[in-house]
Scaffold this motif. Structure first.
Motif, PDB file in Angstrom:
ATOM      1  N   PHE A   7       0.822  -1.202   0.000  1.00  0.00           N
ATOM      2  CA  PHE A   7       0.000   0.000   0.000  1.00  0.00           C
ATOM      3  C   PHE A   7       0.860   1.257   0.000  1.00  0.00           C
ATOM      4  N   ILE A   8       1.824   1.320   0.891  1.00  0.00           N
ATOM      5  CA  ILE A   8       2.670   2.508   1.005  1.00  0.00           C
ATOM      6  C   ILE A   8       3.546   2.662  -0.241  1.00  0.00           C
ATOM      7  N   SER A   9       3.980   1.559  -0.815  1.00  0.00           N
ATOM      8  CA  SER A   9       4.768   1.614  -2.058  1.00  0.00           C
ATOM      9  C   SER A   9       3.937   2.188  -3.199  1.00  0.00           C
ATOM     10  N   LEU A  10       2.693   1.757  -3.291  1.00  0.00           N
ATOM     11  CA  LEU A  10       1.806   2.293  -4.328  1.00  0.00           C
ATOM     12  C   LEU A  10       1.560   3.790  -4.127  1.00  0.00           C
ATOM     13  N   LEU A  56       4.528   7.634   9.270  1.00  0.00           N
ATOM     14  CA  LEU A  56       3.558   6.555   9.060  1.00  0.00           C
ATOM     15  C   LEU A  56       4.248   5.198   9.100  1.00  0.00           C
ATOM     16  N   THR A  57       5.349   5.077   8.401  1.00  0.00           N
ATOM     17  CA  THR A  57       6.079   3.804   8.359  1.00  0.00           C
ATOM     18  C   THR A  57       6.585   3.412   9.745  1.00  0.00           C
ATOM     19  N   VAL A  58       7.183   4.362  10.460  1.00  0.00           N
ATOM     20  CA  VAL A  58       7.704   4.072  11.800  1.00  0.00           C
ATOM     21  C   VAL A  58       6.575   3.672  12.746  1.00  0.00           C
ATOM     22  N   GLU A  59       5.484   4.430  12.722  1.00  0.00           N
ATOM     23  CA  GLU A  59       4.378   4.129  13.637  1.00  0.00           C
ATOM     24  C   GLU A  59       3.725   2.788  13.318  1.00  0.00           C
ATOM     25  N   VAL A  60       3.548   2.498  12.042  1.00  0.00           N
ATOM     26  CA  VAL A  60       2.922   1.221  11.664  1.00  0.00           C
ATOM     27  C   VAL A  60       3.829   0.052  12.046  1.00  0.00           C
ATOM     28  N   ILE A  61       5.113   0.161  11.787  1.00  0.00           N
ATOM     29  CA  ILE A  61       6.049  -0.914  12.166  1.00  0.00           C
ATOM     30  C   ILE A  61       6.061  -1.076  13.684  1.00  0.00           C
ATOM     31  N   TRP A  62       6.096   0.039  14.406  1.00  0.00           N
ATOM     32  CA  TRP A  62       6.104   0.011  15.865  1.00  0.00           C
ATOM     33  C   TRP A  62       4.857  -0.682  16.407  1.00  0.00           C
ATOM     34  N   LYS A  63       3.722  -0.481  15.740  1.00  0.00           N
ATOM     35  CA  LYS A  63       2.466  -1.090  16.189  1.00  0.00           C
ATOM     36  C   LYS A  63       2.245  -2.482  15.616  1.00  0.00           C
ATOM     37  N   GLY A  64       3.151  -2.971  14.804  1.00  0.00           N
ATOM     38  CA  GLY A  64       3.059  -4.337  14.306  1.00  0.00           C
ATOM     39  C   GLY A  64       2.538  -4.488  12.891  1.00  0.00           C
ATOM     40  N   GLY A  65       2.161  -3.397  12.251  1.00  0.00           N
ATOM     41  CA  GLY A  65       1.794  -3.443  10.842  1.00  0.00           C
ATOM     42  C   GLY A  65       0.446  -4.055  10.522  1.00  0.00           C
ATOM     43  N   TRP A  71     -10.537  -0.562   9.788  1.00  0.00           N
ATOM     44  CA  TRP A  71      -9.737  -0.243   8.614  1.00  0.00           C
ATOM     45  C   TRP A  71     -10.578  -0.015   7.374  1.00  0.00           C
ATOM     46  N   PHE A  72     -11.642  -0.777   7.215  1.00  0.00           N
ATOM     47  CA  PHE A  72     -12.468  -0.703   6.012  1.00  0.00           C
ATOM     48  C   PHE A  72     -13.164   0.653   5.881  1.00  0.00           C
ATOM     49  N   VAL A  73     -13.510   1.277   7.003  1.00  0.00           N
ATOM     50  CA  VAL A  73     -14.137   2.605   6.983  1.00  0.00           C
ATOM     51  C   VAL A  73     -13.117   3.636   6.483  1.00  0.00           C
ATOM     52  N   PHE A  74     -11.915   3.576   7.036  1.00  0.00           N
ATOM     53  CA  PHE A  74     -10.881   4.532   6.651  1.00  0.00           C
ATOM     54  C   PHE A  74     -10.358   4.255   5.242  1.00  0.00           C
ATOM     55  N   PHE A  75     -10.357   2.993   4.849  1.00  0.00           N
ATOM     56  CA  PHE A  75      -9.955   2.637   3.490  1.00  0.00           C
ATOM     57  C   PHE A  75     -10.970   3.185   2.492  1.00  0.00           C
ATOM     58  N   ALA A  76     -12.254   3.067   2.803  1.00  0.00           N
ATOM     59  CA  ALA A  76     -13.303   3.616   1.933  1.00  0.00           C
ATOM     60  C   ALA A  76     -13.175   5.133   1.832  1.00  0.00           C
ATOM     61  N   LEU A  77     -12.893   5.786   2.954  1.00  0.00           N
ATOM     62  CA  LEU A  77     -12.701   7.239   2.957  1.00  0.00           C
ATOM     63  C   LEU A  77     -11.479   7.606   2.122  1.00  0.00           C
ATOM     64  N   ILE A 127      -8.009  14.780   3.900  1.00  0.00           N
ATOM     65  CA  ILE A 127      -8.719  13.508   4.084  1.00  0.00           C
ATOM     66  C   ILE A 127      -7.757  12.343   3.933  1.00  0.00           C
ATOM     67  N   GLU A 128      -6.845  12.419   2.976  1.00  0.00           N
ATOM     68  CA  GLU A 128      -5.840  11.361   2.796  1.00  0.00           C
ATOM     69  C   GLU A 128      -4.919  11.260   4.007  1.00  0.00           C
ATOM     70  N   LEU A 129      -4.431  12.410   4.466  1.00  0.00           N
ATOM     71  CA  LEU A 129      -3.518  12.414   5.612  1.00  0.00           C
ATOM     72  C   LEU A 129      -4.200  11.908   6.876  1.00  0.00           C
ATOM     73  N   PHE A 130      -5.499  12.087   6.964  1.00  0.00           N
ATOM     74  CA  PHE A 130      -6.288  11.594   8.094  1.00  0.00           C
ATOM     75  C   PHE A 130      -6.569  10.093   7.959  1.00  0.00           C
ATOM     76  N   SER A 131      -7.072   9.681   6.812  1.00  0.00           N
ATOM     77  CA  SER A 131      -7.585   8.313   6.661  1.00  0.00           C
ATOM     78  C   SER A 131      -6.511   7.254   6.440  1.00  0.00           C
ATOM     79  N   LEU A 132      -5.489   7.566   5.655  1.00  0.00           N
ATOM     80  CA  LEU A 132      -4.468   6.550   5.356  1.00  0.00           C
ATOM     81  C   LEU A 132      -3.820   5.994   6.626  1.00  0.00           C
ATOM     82  N   PRO A 133      -3.343   6.817   7.552  1.00  0.00           N
ATOM     83  CA  PRO A 133      -2.753   6.253   8.772  1.00  0.00           C
ATOM     84  C   PRO A 133      -3.750   5.458   9.610  1.00  0.00           C
ATOM     85  N   LEU A 134      -4.998   5.892   9.617  1.00  0.00           N
ATOM     86  CA  LEU A 134      -5.990   5.216  10.462  1.00  0.00           C
ATOM     87  C   LEU A 134      -6.372   3.836   9.930  1.00  0.00           C
ATOM     88  N   ILE A 135      -6.061   3.560   8.679  1.00  0.00           N
ATOM     89  CA  ILE A 135      -6.240   2.195   8.157  1.00  0.00           C
ATOM     90  C   ILE A 135      -5.406   1.234   9.002  1.00  0.00           C
TER      91      ILE A 135
END
Length: 170
Positions: A7-10, A56-65, A71-77, A127-135
Motif C-alpha cells: 500500500f505505502i509503495s503504491l 507513518l512507516t515508523v508508527e505502523v512498524i512500531w504497532k506491528g503493521g 480499517w475498512f471505513v478509513f480505506f473507503a474514505l 482527508i488522505e492524511l487523516f484516513s491513510l494512517p488510520l487504516i
C-alpha cells in the motif's frame, strides 16, 4: 505487514508520478509565460509529505503493521479521497501543479469540484492524511500531519494562491 508495504509503495509511486506530471506542466506553463508565486513555502509542503511517510512507516512498524479494527471505513474514505484527487487533476489538466504557478490572463477554473470549492485538492489531501494512517491505527501520524497540513495550507498556501489568482487571472 505485507499489505502495508504494498500500500505505502503504491502511494509513493503515485506521488512520484504526480511530481513528474507537475514538472511537465510547470515547464510547459512557464514557456507560455506562467509565473510561480510563493516558492519559499514549497519546501515546507514537501517536507511535511516526506515526514508523513516516514512517520507513518515508523508508527505502523512500531504497532506491528496490522490493519486497524475499522480499517475498512478509513480505506473507503481514502478511496473516496483518491477519486476526488483524480477528479481535481483531470479538471485542472494542464494547469494542475504542486506549486503555485499561474498563467496571466487565463480564467479561473470553475468546473468539476471547483464549482463548489475554491481549493478542493487541499481538502482531499487532508482527508488522505487523516484516513491513510488510520487504516493501520497510526493515530499519532494521522492527527499530527492533518494539523500540519491545515496550518501550512490555511495560513500560508491559500492566501498566497488567492492573491496570485486575483492579480494574474481575468
Amino acid at each position: 505487514m505485507i499489505f502495508f508495504i504494498i500500500f505505502i509503495s503504491l502511494m509513493m509511486m503515485e506521488r512520484l508520478v504526480e511530481i513528474v506530471y507537475a514538472r511537465h506542466n510547470e515547464k510547459k506553463m512557464k514557456r507560455n509565460g506562467a509565473i510561480e508565486v510563493g516558492a519559499d513555502h514549497y519546501k515546507w509542503i514537501v517536507l511535511l509529505h516526506v515526514f508523513f511517510f516516514i512517520s507513518l512507516t515508523v508508527e505502523v512498524i512500531w504497532k506491528g503493521g496490522e490493519l486497524g479494527k475499522y480499517w475498512f471505513v478509513f480505506f473507503a474514505l481514502f478511496l473516496f479521497a483518491q477519486l476526488g484527487r483524480f477528479w481535481t487533476l483531470l479538471t485542472l489538466g494542464k494547469y494542475w501543479n504542486t506549486k503555485i504557478i499561474v498563467l496571466p490572463g487565463e480564467k479561473r477554473v470553475r468546473k468539476g469540484p471547483y464549482r463548489w470549492l475554491k481549493h478542493p485538492n487541499y481538502l482531499i489531501v487532508a482527508i488522505e492524511l487523516f484516513s491513510l494512517p488510520l487504516i493501520f491505527e497510526a493515530v499519532f501520524t494521522s492527527f499530527l500531519f492533518v494539523i500540519g497540513h491545515v496550518v501550512l495550507i490555511y495560513f500560508i498556501r491559500i492566501p498566497l494562491e488567492e492573491k496570485a489568482l486575483q492579480q494574474l487571472l481575468v
